[in-house]
Design a protein around this motif. Structure first.
Motif, PDB file in Angstrom:
ATOM      1  N   TYR A 114      23.921  43.685  54.461  1.00  0.00           N
ATOM      2  CA  TYR A 114      23.591  45.068  54.168  1.00  0.00           C
ATOM      3  C   TYR A 114      23.791  45.248  52.674  1.00  0.00           C
ATOM      4  CZ  TYR A 114      23.458  50.037  53.685  1.00  0.00           C
ATOM      5  OH  TYR A 114      23.092  51.287  53.260  1.00  0.00           O
ATOM      6  N   THR A 136      31.121  39.177  50.579  1.00  0.00           N
ATOM      7  CA  THR A 136      30.517  40.165  49.695  1.00  0.00           C
ATOM      8  C   THR A 136      29.845  39.453  48.532  1.00  0.00           C
ATOM      9  OG1 THR A 136      32.574  40.434  48.458  1.00  0.00           O
ATOM     10  CG2 THR A 136      32.158  41.996  50.258  1.00  0.00           C
ATOM     11  N   PHE A 162      35.437  45.642  52.504  1.00  0.00           N
ATOM     12  CA  PHE A 162      34.506  44.901  53.366  1.00  0.00           C
ATOM     13  C   PHE A 162      35.059  43.544  53.794  1.00  0.00           C
ATOM     14  CE2 PHE A 162      31.880  47.499  50.393  1.00  0.00           C
ATOM     15  CZ  PHE A 162      31.522  48.476  51.316  1.00  0.00           C
ATOM     16  N   VAL A 198      28.042  42.062  52.770  1.00  0.00           N
ATOM     17  CA  VAL A 198      27.699  43.341  52.162  1.00  0.00           C
ATOM     18  C   VAL A 198      27.429  43.095  50.683  1.00  0.00           C
ATOM     19  CG1 VAL A 198      28.505  45.651  51.539  1.00  0.00           C
ATOM     20  CG2 VAL A 198      29.029  44.714  53.806  1.00  0.00           C
TER      21      VAL A 198
END
Length: 351
Positions: A201, A264, A257, A233
């Motif tokens: 995402y 990440t 996250f 993320v």
């Protein structure tokens, strides 16, 4: 995020240094990617836009693996170019970025299956039923994922689904399918991509702990609880010189996250400046760039940094933010800025 470089820029770009002329790249070893790997990252990469592919000097730097070990097509894999007519797929623009990256031995972050922007008219000009739009979404992801099967380290599956207040953005996807469109996109991506491909995402303004980043964290937590596939993320990191988040703020956002069990990455880093530029502003920009990269280096499971292009003339910033610019690591003459050197020195300090 906003990666569009208008076709109106093409005459300007053609008049800039290096356009169409085979000049040696001024960037030499060790390069940012070499230093980043020594510092513990998986890559240091750059976005590349198609409008500048005939500039030999630009390309010699963009596909210099020691400088950029990873490449992201900034526009060429977006829906309006990949599926310009319903069920008619054109991978030319994406392939123009991906194939040379493969040849150069660079990783690829692919971008993006689903976004509210840069959609073709055939998709946005009529009303669809929920069933119809879910079918269109699956068909698009299926075809694009299969074309780039096993060629992408990661895919930005869903891009910018949230408003800054943490609510979901009203767009064709939410308004027609409902909030489940996000999980459907991730399920379709997992169904059709290689099992090795990381599913991300990706969003902007989630580089601090705020309403938007906590909403994204809640999404990740919910997905993990319900076994919806999500691996990472992406924090876009489109910053403004002098008002960028601090090292501590970015570090806290990354932890938000990674503590949920996903990796990440800093995915679209640039730092725009109010023009005219100055030595003071360039020094501050260098600090802002370095804080972001260092936060990733020091963070658990932050795998890499991508700058949203490296050359000022192809930056998306001036068109979107009039009066601002000079957001990248190299200026119009391909000269390294203080930000380049400060990031390089910081990465080198980990060796």
């Amino acid at each position: 995020m906003k990666s569009f470089v208008a076709l109106s820029l093409l005459p300007l770009i053609s008049a800039l240094p290096g356009h169409g002329k085979p000049k040696p790249a001024p960037l030499k070893y060790p390069g940012l990617d070499v230093l980043a790997k020594k510092a513990g990252l998986l890559y240091f990469g750059t976005a590349i836009d198609n409008v500048v592919l005939d500039n030999k000097q630009y390309i010699s730097i963009a596909h210099n693996r020691s400088e950029f070990g990873q490449v992201t097509p900034s526009n060429g894999q977006k829906w309006m170019y990949i599926e310009p007519q319903r069920n008619v797929f054109n991978y030319t623009m994406g392939d123009e970025i991906v194939k040379p990256a493969i040849k150069a031995g660079q990783m690829r972050r692919c971008h993006t299956f689903l976004w509210h922007n840069q959609l073709p008219e055939w998709l946005t000009s009529q009303n669809w039923t929920k069933t119809e739009l879910v079918g269109i979404l699956e068909n698009h992801i299926k075809n694009e994922a299969r074309h780039y099967y096993d060629e992408c380290y990661a895919w930005d599956v869903v891009n910018e689904a949230y408003n800054d207040d943490g609510t979901l953005r009203s767009d064709i996807w939410l308004d027609t399918i409902g909030k489940e469109y996000i999980e459907l996109a991730f399920k379709f991506a997992r169904k059709y991509t290689s099992p090795r491909t990381r599913l991300y995402y990706n969003d902007y303004n989630i580089e601090t702990v705020n309403n938007k980043s906590t909403a994204v964290a809640a999404l990740v937590k919910d997905f993990k609880k319900r076994h919806i596939p999500i691996d990472g993320v992406g924090l876009q990191a489109h910053f403004v010189t002098g008002s960028a988040p601090s090292y501590d703020q970015i570090s806290a956002a990354l932890k938000l996250f990674t503590k949920l069990g996903v990796e990440t990455a800093i995915t679209e880093l640039d730092v725009r400046t109010q023009l005219p530029d100055s030595a003071e502003k360039m020094a501050q920009q260098a600090t802002d760039y370095t804080n972001a990269v260092k936060a990733c280096v020091d963070g658990d499971d932050c795998v890499g940094v991508t700058v949203w292009d490296f050359w000022d003339p192809v930056s998306w910033v001036p068109e979107t933010f009039p009066g601002q610019g000079n957001a990248d690591l190299l200026d119009a003459n391909f000269t390294r800025k203080p930000a380049y050197y400060k990031v390089s020195d910081m990465l080198g300090s980990y060796d």
